[in-house]
Design an enzyme around this catalytic site. Structure first.
Site, PDB file in Angstrom:
ATOM      1  N   SER A  36       0.813  -1.225   0.000  1.00 47.73           N
ATOM      2  CA  SER A  36       0.000   0.000   0.000  1.00 47.73           C
ATOM      3  C   SER A  36       0.842   1.270   0.000  1.00 47.73           C
ATOM      4  CB  SER A  36      -0.921   0.005   1.218  1.00 47.73           C
ATOM      5  OG  SER A  36      -1.609   1.241   1.259  1.00 47.73           O
ATOM      6  N   GLY A  53      -3.877   4.348 -13.176  1.00 48.66           N
ATOM      7  CA  GLY A  53      -4.691   4.706 -12.016  1.00 48.66           C
ATOM      8  C   GLY A  53      -3.957   5.360 -10.855  1.00 48.66           C
ATOM      9  N   LYS A  74     -13.928  -4.091   1.596  1.00 50.69           N
ATOM     10  CA  LYS A  74     -14.806  -2.927   1.382  1.00 50.69           C
ATOM     11  C   LYS A  74     -16.278  -3.255   1.652  1.00 50.69           C
ATOM     12  CE  LYS A  74     -11.691  -0.573  -1.776  1.00 50.69           C
ATOM     13  NZ  LYS A  74     -11.470   0.030  -3.091  1.00 50.69           N
ATOM     14  N   MET A  89      -7.475   1.479 -14.306  1.00 47.70           N
ATOM     15  CA  MET A  89      -7.617   1.805 -12.879  1.00 47.70           C
ATOM     16  C   MET A  89      -6.473   1.219 -12.055  1.00 47.70           C
ATOM     17  SD  MET A  89     -11.764   1.633 -12.639  1.00 47.70           S
ATOM     18  CE  MET A  89     -11.831   1.298 -10.902  1.00 47.70           C
ATOM     19  N   ASN A 132     -14.710   2.620   1.426  1.00 46.15           N
ATOM     20  CA  ASN A 132     -13.241   2.678   1.470  1.00 46.15           C
ATOM     21  C   ASN A 132     -12.731   3.673   2.510  1.00 46.15           C
ATOM     22  OD1 ASN A 132     -13.546   5.186   0.260  1.00 46.15           O
ATOM     23  ND2 ASN A 132     -11.814   4.898  -1.127  1.00 46.15           N
ATOM     24  N   GLY A 147     -14.910  -5.058 -16.922  1.00 47.74           N
ATOM     25  CA  GLY A 147     -14.984  -5.574 -15.562  1.00 47.74           C
ATOM     26  C   GLY A 147     -16.332  -5.303 -14.936  1.00 47.74           C
ATOM     27  N   ALA A 148     -16.649  -6.056 -13.913  1.00 46.71           N
ATOM     28  CA  ALA A 148     -17.919  -5.868 -13.204  1.00 46.71           C
ATOM     29  C   ALA A 148     -17.768  -6.283 -11.747  1.00 46.71           C
ATOM     30  CB  ALA A 148     -19.021  -6.680 -13.881  1.00 46.71           C
TER      31      ALA A 148
HETATM   32  P1  ATR Z   1     -12.077  -6.090  -7.715  1.00 48.21           P
HETATM   33  O1  ATR Z   1     -12.530  -5.762  -6.319  1.00 48.21           O
HETATM   34  O2  ATR Z   1     -10.632  -5.779  -7.969  1.00 48.21           O
HETATM   35  O3  ATR Z   1     -12.969  -5.516  -8.749  1.00 48.21           O
HETATM   36  P2  ATR Z   1     -13.295  -8.628  -8.209  1.00 48.21           P
HETATM   37  O4  ATR Z   1     -14.580  -8.194  -7.599  1.00 48.21           O
HETATM   38  O5  ATR Z   1     -12.778 -10.009  -7.924  1.00 48.21           O
HETATM   39  O6  ATR Z   1     -12.107  -7.677  -7.812  1.00 48.21           O
HETATM   40  O7  ATR Z   1     -13.415  -8.424  -9.803  1.00 48.21           O
HETATM   41  C1  ATR Z   1     -12.376  -8.699 -10.680  1.00 48.21           C
HETATM   42  C2  ATR Z   1     -12.814  -8.321 -12.088  1.00 48.21           C
HETATM   43  O8  ATR Z   1     -11.724  -8.581 -12.995  1.00 48.21           O
HETATM   44  C3  ATR Z   1     -13.986  -9.122 -12.615  1.00 48.21           C
HETATM   45  O9  ATR Z   1     -14.713  -8.318 -13.511  1.00 48.21           O
HETATM   46  C4  ATR Z   1     -13.280 -10.261 -13.337  1.00 48.21           C
HETATM   47  O10 ATR Z   1     -14.060 -10.912 -14.322  1.00 48.21           O
HETATM   48  P3  ATR Z   1     -15.106 -12.085 -13.898  1.00 48.21           P
HETATM   49  O11 ATR Z   1     -16.278 -11.391 -13.274  1.00 48.21           O
HETATM   50  O12 ATR Z   1     -15.402 -12.759 -15.168  1.00 48.21           O
HETATM   51  O13 ATR Z   1     -14.338 -12.958 -12.918  1.00 48.21           O
HETATM   52  C5  ATR Z   1     -12.155  -9.511 -13.975  1.00 48.21           C
HETATM   53  N1  ATR Z   1     -11.002 -10.350 -14.361  1.00 48.21           N
HETATM   54  C6  ATR Z   1     -10.066 -10.901 -13.547  1.00 48.21           C
HETATM   55  N2  ATR Z   1      -9.148 -11.582 -14.274  1.00 48.21           N
HETATM   56  C7  ATR Z   1      -9.497 -11.451 -15.578  1.00 48.21           C
HETATM   57  C8  ATR Z   1      -8.946 -11.918 -16.829  1.00 48.21           C
HETATM   58  N3  ATR Z   1      -7.848 -12.639 -16.862  1.00 48.21           N
HETATM   59  N4  ATR Z   1      -9.588 -11.567 -17.973  1.00 48.21           N
HETATM   60  C9  ATR Z   1     -10.714 -10.815 -17.946  1.00 48.21           C
HETATM   61  N5  ATR Z   1     -11.276 -10.355 -16.798  1.00 48.21           N
HETATM   62  C10 ATR Z   1     -10.679 -10.666 -15.639  1.00 48.21           C
END
Ligand code: ATR
Length: 272
Positions: free
Chosen positions: A16, A239, A67, A215, A88, A129-130
């Site tokens: 961190s 980010g 979080k 990010m 956060n 991402g989601a």
């Molecule tokens: P964070 O809090 O960092 O957002 P998270 O809630 O685990 O962590 O979400 C990680 C995100 O990165 C998700 O959107 C994940 O896709 P999935 O929902 O399909 O798991 C995405 N992600 C992680 N590794 C990935 C990869 N190699 N390719 C594409 N998306 C990835």
């Protein structure tokens, strides 16, 4: 003057940069603070949070994976935290009321609009991402009044859950084989880059005027930004600015004082 005690709760936490950021902010005001990284056991959030606050802590930041625990822990949550279901920044007032906020979205938007000059109004935005990181910033991005925000996630069903939670006409879900015109802004909110990976997406989402933001950040260009550059994006940013801007908003919640972020971003960049 007593020393204000602050911390960042996470697991892992060794990486961190928040302690040095907040110490630089405090120095701008001649404030005496002690801001420590705290490695919290995955099942220990509530216990550590209660102890820290009853021992006189003024507040703390929360990072992965706590979080959502922090959102459940606080007695009241700001609208941004409520939309994200994630906190956060935790603070305690003189009456002992524990409040949660989420400054990630405001930090991202400040970096995009104020630092980089990337207007959001009327723009078509694609977000990769989601997960928690994306949920935390959507409300702020929507408040910048974009024409649309398209969510693209490896697991499409997860993006659909997020979009329906927000229930905003401008927010939709797309799939990796999408076609159509390039986007104005593409934001990577996945954690793929942490493993050196790149989310699956076609290069035609990027055109000559597309700006790309990751990010995450690192000492070298992230895999997503390297791909964006090869695909012809006009501007790239990582980010680091978001990290410092979200910290600035936390600092303001705790102390009611504004800070100057540019020199802090610059110093952090040279020390990566
Ligand atoms: P964070 O809090 O960092 O957002 P998270 O809630 O685990 O962590 O979400 C990680 C995100 O990165 C998700 O959107 C994940 O896709 P999935 O929902 O399909 O798991 C995405 N992600 C992680 N590794 C990935 C990869 N190699 N390719 C594409 N998306 C990835």
């Amino acid at each position: 003057m007593t020393t204000a005690r602050l911390a960042v709760f996470g697991n892992p936490i060794g990486h961190s940069r928040s302690p040095e950021i907040h110490h630089q902010f405090a120095a701008q005001h001649g404030l005496d603070i002690e801001y420590k990284p705290l490695l919290v056991p995955v099942d220990g959030f509530d216990r550590y949070a209660r102890t820290f606050l009853t021992d006189g802590g003024l507040g703390f930041n929360v990072t992965v994976p706590f979080k959502q625990d922090a959102f459940r822990f606080v007695q009241s949550a700001s609208p941004a935290a409520t939309m994200a279901q994630a906190v956060n920044t935790v603070s305690i007032n003189e009456q002992g009321m524990v409040t949660g906020d989420n400054t990630d979205g405001a930090g991202l938007v400040t970096d995009l609009v104020n630092n980089l000059g990337w207007e959001l109004e009327g723009r078509r935005i694609l977000i990769l991402g989601a997960g928690g990181a994306v949920r935390g910033v959507l409300a702020s991005l929507l408040s910048g009044d974009p024409a649309s925000i398209s969510l693209l996630n490896r697991t499409t069903s997860r993006a659909q859950v997020v979009a329906s939670h927000f229930g905003d006409q401008r927010l939709g879900v797309v799939e990796a084989h999408l076609d159509g015109a390039p986007f104005d802004i593409v934001i990577n909110g996945t954690s793929a880059g942490l493993n050196g990976e790149l989310p699956d997406l076609p290069s035609h989402v990027i055109g000559a005027g597309t700006r790309c933001y990751d990010m995450s950040y690192g000492s070298t260009r992230t895999p997503f930004l390297a791909w964006a550059m090869r695909s012809g994006a006009v501007s790239l940013a990582d980010g680091l600015g978001m990290l410092v801007e979200q910290a600035a908003k936390s600092f303001e919640i705790w102390f009611g004082l504004p800070v100057t972020t540019a020199p802090v971003i610059e110093r952090l960049r040279t020390s990566l």
